[in-house]
Design a protein around this motif. Structure first.
Motif, PDB file in Angstrom:
ATOM      1  N   GLY A  92       0.766  -1.570   0.137  1.00 51.97           N
ATOM      2  CA  GLY A  92      -0.357  -0.171  -0.520  1.00 51.97           C
ATOM      3  C   GLY A  92       1.205   1.769   0.112  1.00 51.97           C
ATOM      4  N   ALA A  93       1.820   1.167   0.535  1.00 49.19           N
ATOM      5  CA  ALA A  93       3.189   2.589   0.537  1.00 49.19           C
ATOM      6  C   ALA A  93       3.360   2.125  -0.359  1.00 49.19           C
ATOM      7  CB  ALA A  93       3.911   2.248   2.164  1.00 49.19           C
ATOM      8  N   ILE A  94       3.893   1.797  -0.929  1.00 45.52           N
ATOM      9  CA  ILE A  94       5.015   1.097  -1.905  1.00 45.52           C
ATOM     10  C   ILE A  94       3.987   2.404  -3.769  1.00 45.52           C
ATOM     11  CG2 ILE A  94       5.600   0.362  -4.366  1.00 45.52           C
ATOM     12  CD1 ILE A  94       6.971  -1.759  -1.979  1.00 45.52           C
ATOM     13  N   ALA A  95       2.777   1.988  -3.782  1.00 42.89           N
ATOM     14  CA  ALA A  95       1.390   2.060  -4.385  1.00 42.89           C
ATOM     15  C   ALA A  95       1.240   3.996  -4.199  1.00 42.89           C
ATOM     16  CB  ALA A  95      -0.121   1.394  -4.329  1.00 42.89           C
ATOM     17  N   ASP A  96       1.075   4.049  -3.061  1.00 44.11           N
ATOM     18  CA  ASP A  96       1.206   5.645  -2.937  1.00 44.11           C
ATOM     19  C   ASP A  96       2.053   6.596  -3.653  1.00 44.11           C
ATOM     20  OD1 ASP A  96      -1.438   5.439  -2.307  1.00 44.11           O
ATOM     21  OD2 ASP A  96      -1.038   5.511  -0.520  1.00 44.11           O
ATOM     22  N   THR A  97       3.682   5.507  -4.365  1.00 46.78           N
ATOM     23  CA  THR A  97       4.771   6.250  -4.777  1.00 46.78           C
ATOM     24  C   THR A  97       5.766   6.027  -5.508  1.00 46.78           C
ATOM     25  OG1 THR A  97       6.542   4.303  -3.874  1.00 46.78           O
ATOM     26  CG2 THR A  97       5.380   6.571  -1.496  1.00 46.78           C
ATOM     27  N   ASP A  99       4.237   4.726  -9.580  1.00 42.62           N
ATOM     28  CA  ASP A  99       3.417   4.771 -10.520  1.00 42.62           C
ATOM     29  C   ASP A  99       2.639   2.961 -10.463  1.00 42.62           C
ATOM     30  OD1 ASP A  99       1.805   3.649 -13.665  1.00 42.62           O
ATOM     31  OD2 ASP A  99       3.026   4.883 -14.604  1.00 42.62           O
ATOM     32  N   ARG A 100       1.377   3.283 -10.502  1.00 46.42           N
ATOM     33  CA  ARG A 100       0.344   1.976 -10.244  1.00 46.42           C
ATOM     34  C   ARG A 100       0.213   1.104 -11.120  1.00 46.42           C
ATOM     35  NH1 ARG A 100      -3.756   6.009  -6.398  1.00 46.42           N
ATOM     36  NH2 ARG A 100      -2.490   5.748  -4.965  1.00 46.42           N
ATOM     37  N   GLN A 139       4.066 -15.938  -3.588  1.00 45.89           N
ATOM     38  CA  GLN A 139       2.715 -15.942  -4.205  1.00 45.89           C
ATOM     39  C   GLN A 139       1.786 -14.761  -3.256  1.00 45.89           C
ATOM     40  OE1 GLN A 139      -1.036 -18.261  -4.432  1.00 45.89           O
ATOM     41  NE2 GLN A 139      -0.644 -18.414  -6.350  1.00 45.89           N
ATOM     42  N   GLN A 140       1.871 -15.095  -2.359  1.00 48.38           N
ATOM     43  CA  GLN A 140       1.360 -14.712  -1.008  1.00 48.38           C
ATOM     44  C   GLN A 140       1.923 -13.401  -0.901  1.00 48.38           C
ATOM     45  OE1 GLN A 140      -2.087 -14.478  -0.224  1.00 48.38           O
ATOM     46  NE2 GLN A 140      -2.076 -16.364  -1.892  1.00 48.38           N
ATOM     47  N   ALA A 141       2.833 -12.597  -0.921  1.00 49.65           N
ATOM     48  CA  ALA A 141       3.795 -11.459  -1.343  1.00 49.65           C
ATOM     49  C   ALA A 141       3.866 -10.912  -2.169  1.00 49.65           C
ATOM     50  CB  ALA A 141       5.501 -11.939  -0.281  1.00 49.65           C
ATOM     51  N   PHE A 142       3.849 -11.080  -3.176  1.00 50.81           N
ATOM     52  CA  PHE A 142       3.376 -10.634  -4.747  1.00 50.81           C
ATOM     53  C   PHE A 142       1.590  -9.724  -4.478  1.00 50.81           C
ATOM     54  CE2 PHE A 142       6.913 -12.839  -6.480  1.00 50.81           C
ATOM     55  CZ  PHE A 142       7.931 -11.851  -7.127  1.00 50.81           C
ATOM     56  N   TRP A 143       1.354 -11.346  -4.305  1.00 44.49           N
ATOM     57  CA  TRP A 143      -0.415 -10.929  -3.876  1.00 44.49           C
ATOM     58  C   TRP A 143      -1.018 -10.202  -2.846  1.00 44.49           C
ATOM     59  CZ3 TRP A 143      -4.635 -11.208  -7.153  1.00 44.49           C
ATOM     60  CH2 TRP A 143      -5.896 -10.727  -6.443  1.00 44.49           C
ATOM     61  N   GLY A 144      -0.124  -9.519  -1.718  1.00 41.13           N
ATOM     62  CA  GLY A 144       0.196  -8.667  -1.392  1.00 41.13           C
ATOM     63  C   GLY A 144       0.389  -7.106  -1.625  1.00 41.13           C
ATOM     64  N   LEU A 145       0.926  -7.259  -2.246  1.00 41.20           N
ATOM     65  CA  LEU A 145       1.718  -6.029  -3.086  1.00 41.20           C
ATOM     66  C   LEU A 145       0.710  -5.381  -3.999  1.00 41.20           C
ATOM     67  CD1 LEU A 145       5.695  -6.946  -3.527  1.00 41.20           C
ATOM     68  CD2 LEU A 145       4.358  -5.449  -2.004  1.00 41.20           C
ATOM     69  N   ASN A 146       0.119  -6.674  -4.545  1.00 36.13           N
ATOM     70  CA  ASN A 146      -0.501  -6.101  -5.888  1.00 36.13           C
ATOM     71  C   ASN A 146      -1.484  -5.535  -5.562  1.00 36.13           C
ATOM     72  OD1 ASN A 146      -2.706  -7.436  -7.688  1.00 36.13           O
ATOM     73  ND2 ASN A 146      -1.714  -7.379  -9.527  1.00 36.13           N
ATOM     74  N   ALA A 147      -2.424  -6.230  -4.331  1.00 37.86           N
ATOM     75  CA  ALA A 147      -3.933  -5.410  -4.666  1.00 37.86           C
ATOM     76  C   ALA A 147      -4.158  -4.345  -3.965  1.00 37.86           C
ATOM     77  CB  ALA A 147      -4.448  -7.122  -3.072  1.00 37.86           C
ATOM     78  N   PRO A 148      -3.457  -3.984  -3.008  1.00 34.57           N
ATOM     79  CA  PRO A 148      -3.748  -1.901  -3.224  1.00 34.57           C
ATOM     80  C   PRO A 148      -3.712  -1.261  -4.217  1.00 34.57           C
ATOM     81  CG  PRO A 148      -2.224  -3.130  -1.349  1.00 34.57           C
ATOM     82  CD  PRO A 148      -2.502  -4.436  -2.376  1.00 34.57           C
ATOM     83  N   ALA A 149      -2.511  -2.293  -4.702  1.00 36.13           N
ATOM     84  CA  ALA A 149      -2.711  -0.757  -6.277  1.00 36.13           C
ATOM     85  C   ALA A 149      -3.579  -1.673  -6.914  1.00 36.13           C
ATOM     86  CB  ALA A 149      -1.336  -1.224  -7.032  1.00 36.13           C
ATOM     87  N   ARG A 150      -3.509  -2.716  -7.130  1.00 40.58           N
ATOM     88  CA  ARG A 150      -5.397  -2.760  -7.856  1.00 40.58           C
ATOM     89  C   ARG A 150      -6.645  -1.938  -7.977  1.00 40.58           C
ATOM     90  NH1 ARG A 150      -5.196  -7.236 -11.622  1.00 40.58           N
ATOM     91  NH2 ARG A 150      -7.756  -7.288 -12.483  1.00 40.58           N
ATOM     92  N   SER A 151      -6.557  -2.235  -6.221  1.00 36.02           N
ATOM     93  CA  SER A 151      -7.948  -1.789  -6.195  1.00 36.02           C
ATOM     94  C   SER A 151      -7.990   0.204  -5.700  1.00 36.02           C
ATOM     95  CB  SER A 151      -7.942  -2.274  -4.678  1.00 36.02           C
ATOM     96  OG  SER A 151      -8.483  -3.402  -4.228  1.00 36.02           O
ATOM     97  N   GLN A 373      -6.099   0.570   1.695  1.00 37.63           N
ATOM     98  CA  GLN A 373      -6.030  -0.727   0.505  1.00 37.63           C
ATOM     99  C   GLN A 373      -5.259  -1.815   1.140  1.00 37.63           C
ATOM    100  OE1 GLN A 373      -8.764  -1.432  -1.550  1.00 37.63           O
ATOM    101  NE2 GLN A 373      -9.517   1.037  -1.377  1.00 37.63           N
ATOM    102  N   GLY A 374      -3.791  -1.288   1.285  1.00 37.49           N
ATOM    103  CA  GLY A 374      -3.546  -2.789   1.998  1.00 37.49           C
ATOM    104  C   GLY A 374      -4.133  -2.773   3.269  1.00 37.49           C
TER     105      GLY A 374
END
Length: 430
Positions: A92-97, A99-100, A139-151, A373-374
């Motif tokens: 979630g923090a990465i998604a705010d810093t 390009d999503r 896989q779940q680590a990648f999903w955790g990084l993905n979900a906040p940016a997607r939403s 979203q995170g």
């Protein structure tokens, strides 16, 4: 990249569709699909909703085949939960810093590569639980990084008044995948074998990567690219949430509903005892399928509620209906009545998801949407697991039906007290 979309991430501007008449006004609200960028994001979800469920079935099946132990299956679930929580907050923090769109490309590619590695280990007959758990954690680590940016990206792709409709479209697809995916996995395993389930998921994820590649650029609107995404930024997200009561209450509403009112841990006992005359296997399958089926029905008829502007009252009402339906389920000795109550609960859950998601996207600023979203991802993933512990313990102490009905009544009571004590949520509207 498709140059027909704005490269700055602005919403597509298209003429408003005429107001729907007759039965169509009750059907699914598809206005967001007129936006090309959102249509691509949603289309990728359609493809992967079923594919991801194939892997969700294949991993525990393979672990059980290797060990013959349900305890190992449970341990694998925990191995996936911890990295999901950690990386959802960080993601979630990465998604705010950054390009999503770029973050989505990286993480979707990572998920696809992980699915391919799942296939390789199964195809090679490795039979290593340790390898499976490491791959699941990755896989779940990648999903955790993905979900906040997607939403968080949705609010940049559709207008604010279409956010509930966009959330309903996405949630309906995911819920449909939860019903169709396991059924398809059960049908495919005897025909093509377990390894091929992983391969199908990996191929489906390639479609997702292509769809994300064709999205417009989604850089931060405030020039936050110079900021690092670390513990300080995650803590700032929590401070932001505590300072915005409506956001905090939207999270609390989900925690109340899921922790106090999600009785899935008691489904096996209820199927074996209360509903045994109907056939334990049939009862268990119906109990697990009823809530997702209700949610899908709610999504298919999202036109009945997606245009509501009092988002706070919609969340409050949905959580209260969820609690009342769970209470009815706990009091039902007849299987079909119980399934009907769970389906009603599923409809209420869909309404709650739609408007909680809309509140998070509209009440938070763009520079904080990723972090919100995170937190949302952590709440959605952790709430039902806490409920499993709570309901399992209460069911052993008081009996399953008493535990279920009592949990439902607590949901209603706590939600009404929260709504009365803190007016921010009931006053919120777009």
């Amino acid at each position: 990249m498709d140059t027909s979309d704005s490269t700055t991430g602005r919403r597509d501007r298209e003429p408003e569709a005429p107001r729907r008449r007759g039965w169509r006004r009750w059907a699914m609200d598809t206005r967001p699909l007129r936006r090309p960028a959102y249509r691509r994001l949603w289309g990728s979800t359609v493809v992967t909703a079923v594919g991801s469920q194939l892997t969700a079935v294949a991993v525990p099946k393979q672990i059980y085949d290797i060990t013959g132990s349900s305890a190992w299956v449970g341990a694998a679930s925990l191995a996936g939960l911890v990295p999901l929580i950690v990386f959802a907050l960080w993601g979630g923090a990465i998604a705010d810093t950054m390009d999503r769109r770029k973050l989505l490309l990286i993480t979707n590619t990572g998920i696809a590569v992980t699915s391919l590695l799942f296939w390789l280990q199964a195809f090679a007959g490795l039979e290593s639980v340790a390898a499976l758990m490491v791959l699941l954690a990755l896989q779940q680590a990648f999903w955790g990084l993905n979900a906040p940016a997607r939403s968080a990206s949705i609010a940049r792709l559709v207008p604010e008044d279409e956010l509930p409709a966009a959330n309903a479209l996405g949630s309906t697809v995911m819920q449909t995948g939860q019903v169709a995916g396991p059924l398809l996995a059960g049908a495919l395993i005897p025909v093509v074998g377990l390894p091929e389930l992983y391969l199908i998921d990996a191929l489906a994820l390639c479609v997702t990567v292509w769809a994300v590649y064709r999205l417009p650029a989604l850089p931060p609107l405030t020039g936050a690219t110079a900021r690092r995404a670390g513990v300080k930024e995650i803590a700032a997200g929590f401070r932001y949430m505590w300072g915005h009561t409506v956001l905090l209450l939207s999270f609390l509403a989900d925690i109340v509903a899921m922790v106090l009112g999600m009785p899935r841990a008691l489904f096996p006992q209820l199927a074996a005892e209360t509903y045994a005359p109907y056939g334990e296997g049939l009862a268990l399958g119906l109990l697990f399928a009823a809530v997702p089926i209700g949610a899908v029905l709610g999504g298919l008829f999202s036109g009945t509620f997606s245009r509501a502007r009092r988002h706070g009252w919609m969340v409050i009402g949905a959580v209260v209906v969820w609690g009342a339906a769970i209470t009815g389920f706990g009091l039902s000795a007849d299987l079909w009545v119980a399934v009907a109550f769970l389906a009603v609960a599923g409809v209420a859950d869909m309404v709650s998801m739609v408007f909680r998601g809309a509140i998070l996207l509209s009440a938070a600023t763009d520079e904080m949407r990723g972090r919100m979203q995170g937190v949302f991802t952590v709440v959605v993933a952790g709430g039902p697991r806490l409920a499993d512990v709570l309901h399992g313990t209460a069911g052993s102490a008081f009996g399953p039906r008493t535990a279920v009905a009592g949990g439902g009544l607590l949901v209603v009571a706590v939600m009404l007290v929260l709504a009365a004590a803190v007016p921010a949520l009931r006053r919120y509207r777009v």
